[in-house]
Structure formats: structure tokens, C-alpha cells
Enzyme design. Sequence first.
Site, short mmCIF file in Angstrom:
data_model
loop_
_atom_site.label_atom_id
_atom_site.label_comp_id
_atom_site.label_asym_id
_atom_site.label_seq_id
_atom_site.Cartn_x
_atom_site.Cartn_y
_atom_site.Cartn_z
N ARG A 177 37.49 40.62 39.63
CA ARG A 177 36.81 39.38 39.29
C ARG A 177 35.58 39.06 40.15
O ARG A 177 34.99 37.99 40.01
CB ARG A 177 37.78 38.18 39.33
CG ARG A 177 38.98 38.36 38.43
CD ARG A 177 39.61 37.05 38.05
NE ARG A 177 40.01 36.28 39.20
CZ ARG A 177 40.34 34.99 39.15
NH1 ARG A 177 40.30 34.35 38.00
NH2 ARG A 177 40.71 34.36 40.23
N ASP A 178 35.18 39.97 41.02
CA ASP A 178 33.97 39.71 41.80
C ASP A 178 33.24 41.03 42.11
O ASP A 178 32.85 41.28 43.25
CB ASP A 178 34.30 38.96 43.09
CG ASP A 178 33.06 38.30 43.71
OD1 ASP A 178 32.07 38.08 42.97
OD2 ASP A 178 33.08 38.03 44.92
N ILE A 179 33.08 41.86 41.08
CA ILE A 179 32.36 43.12 41.24
C ILE A 179 30.87 42.80 41.45
O ILE A 179 30.25 42.13 40.64
CB ILE A 179 32.51 44.01 39.98
CG1 ILE A 179 33.99 44.25 39.68
CG2 ILE A 179 31.76 45.33 40.18
CD1 ILE A 179 34.72 45.05 40.70
#
Length: 352
Positions: free
Chosen positions: A92-94
Site C-alpha cells: 500500500r505504499d510502493i
Amino acid sequence: KIVSPGGNDPKILEDLKQEGDTVAQFNHPNIVTVFACGVVDKNYYLAMEILSGGDLKQKLASGTLDELKTLKIMKEMSSALAHSHKRKTLHRDIKPENIMFNDEGRAVLLDFGIAKAQGKVSEFTRIGAVVGTPHYMSPERALGKEIDERSDLYALGVVMYEMLIGKKLFEGEDTFAISYAHVHEPPPPLPKDKAALQPILDKLLAKSPDDRFQSADQLTVILDKWIRRLERNNSQTTQGFVPITVKSKSSKLIITLLSAIIVAGIAFAAYWYFTKEKIEVENNKLSTEMQFEMSEKLTAANRFRKMGNLKNAENLYKIVLTKYDCNNADARQYLGVLNKKALNEIIAQCKK
């Protein structure tokens, strides 16, 4: 790494520790190794391996990467995501800052700080303490919808664009403008010298999750083929390859005709297979390539069904259930509508 949430809320600290415990269970060369995590004096700590090669953001500050290097980093990241997704954990935070390199140059994914086990929502993420990075946020996430693995793949596509072009996919004056672009604006096309990679990027950056790669494993298969193709030609760039572009009416017609021929071939093979003998379920253990093949046949079957070509759709659903996965929910659902008797025969032979 030490995190001190505002207010030192015990519930937030506990959620952080649970998420850290999840990451600590990973064992993959492209996911950062976590040695220990916990809470001391209302502070959350994470002890992990040292990565001396810097991060991707620093590398991009020096310029774009060639296609071969880009594809190799993409493959390492898709492999990492496949590992975490199979363990029901989304990143969820690439983003480039969360992709670092060890002293051998291997890409390593880190900072699962807002990672979420599917089906579980932590207090830490629910209250909005961390919301991700707008530049790499998928359309469905920007709209506040439920997300799954394909949201991570969209973000990875944004990173791929940045590696190839040297700038972010969408820019804007504020978070709203950037989010709006992810939801509504088409991605800018790649330049001609890199256009051969456009189909991969288009599939990663599709607005609808259903139009993207359906798993990180699928993406890894495609990336591996491209890497081997470049290495066979001793090339760092795809410029020598014919790009798949649709710009003129004639090229659109050619692609349409080729697509029709391929789909017709699949349909004929399906018809021949199911008219020559009775239904037999093979119960195969699927390789990654077979999973990708199954996905393509499901896509073709759904296309036939929507076009009203129900017989071809039925035959393809049968192939999915007998040759690949007799428990596939979509194929079972639609075959049950088209031919309940055939579905019951397949179910009877399917190993539970």
C-alpha cells in the site's frame, strides 16, 4: 527505525507491532529482513538489515534507467509483492523511497509501515495517521474503495514509468489534483524509443483493477520473458524491438484481425476438444505460466459471453475447469448458467 505515534495511543502501538510481526515473518531476498520489532517505553521499534546501496529515488535523481535495469528492478519488486500477497499482506505504499539496494545491487522492498493484512483494518491506518503517497495511489484507493493486490501493482506501474521517463506519472498543485488525474486522466505514452514496453505499462496502469495483471506472479512471467529477450540480444534497450502501437486506422485493423484470428483459434480448439470425447477433469497443479494461460482463457470466455457467442464461451469455461482449475469460481458461475449439466459432471470429478 523508531516510530512514536502522536499521543502514544496503546492501541496504535499494538497495531504497529502486529504489522511489524507480519513483515518479520517474510523470508524473501527482495523484502527487507526484519530481525526484531516491539514496543519499548511507548515507542515502536523495528530492527532490520542495513542496505548500503541507497534507494531508487536517489538513483533517479541522477537520471533515468535503461530498460533492462528497469525490467530487472520491476521483476524483483513483483517477486517481492507476490511473496507478501500470498501471505495476505498488501504493501500500500510502493514508491521509489521504499525500494532500496544492498551492496550487491539487488533491489529490496521495505517500509511496510502501512501494510495491511487483507480482511483486517488496523487502528493506525483507519484513523488516517498514514494514507500513502498520492503520486503512487491507485484510482480505487484515491476514491476510497476497497483495494487488493492489484492496487500495489498499479503503484509499481507508476514507479516503472518514473524509472523510464525520469518524472512522476501525474503532477498537480495539490493532493486532490493528483488523485483526480489517477482516476480520470490517461497515462502519457512512452516515447518511441521505449514504446515496446507500452503494453506492460498500459496493463499495470489500467483504471479498472479487472483490466490489470491479476497477480504479481502474472507480471513476473511477462517481465522475465522480456529480460531474457534483451539478454539474448545483448541489449540494454528495447529500441530495436517493434513497438506495439495503435495509431492509424490500418494498424488498428491489423491488430483487430490478428486478435480475431487468435480468439477464433482458441474457440475452435475448445470446440474440437469438447466434441471429440467426454469431459475429463485433470486436476493439475498450476505453474505460474499455466495460471497466466488460464487468465487469458477466462478473459476470452468473458468476451465471448458479453458478445452473445455463448457456445464458445461455454467451451472455454469448460477448458478452464477441466485443464486448469476445477474450482475456479468465475468459470463455475458462468458455466452453471450456460450448461448446468456439464458443470455438475465437472464438479463430480473435481477433487475437493
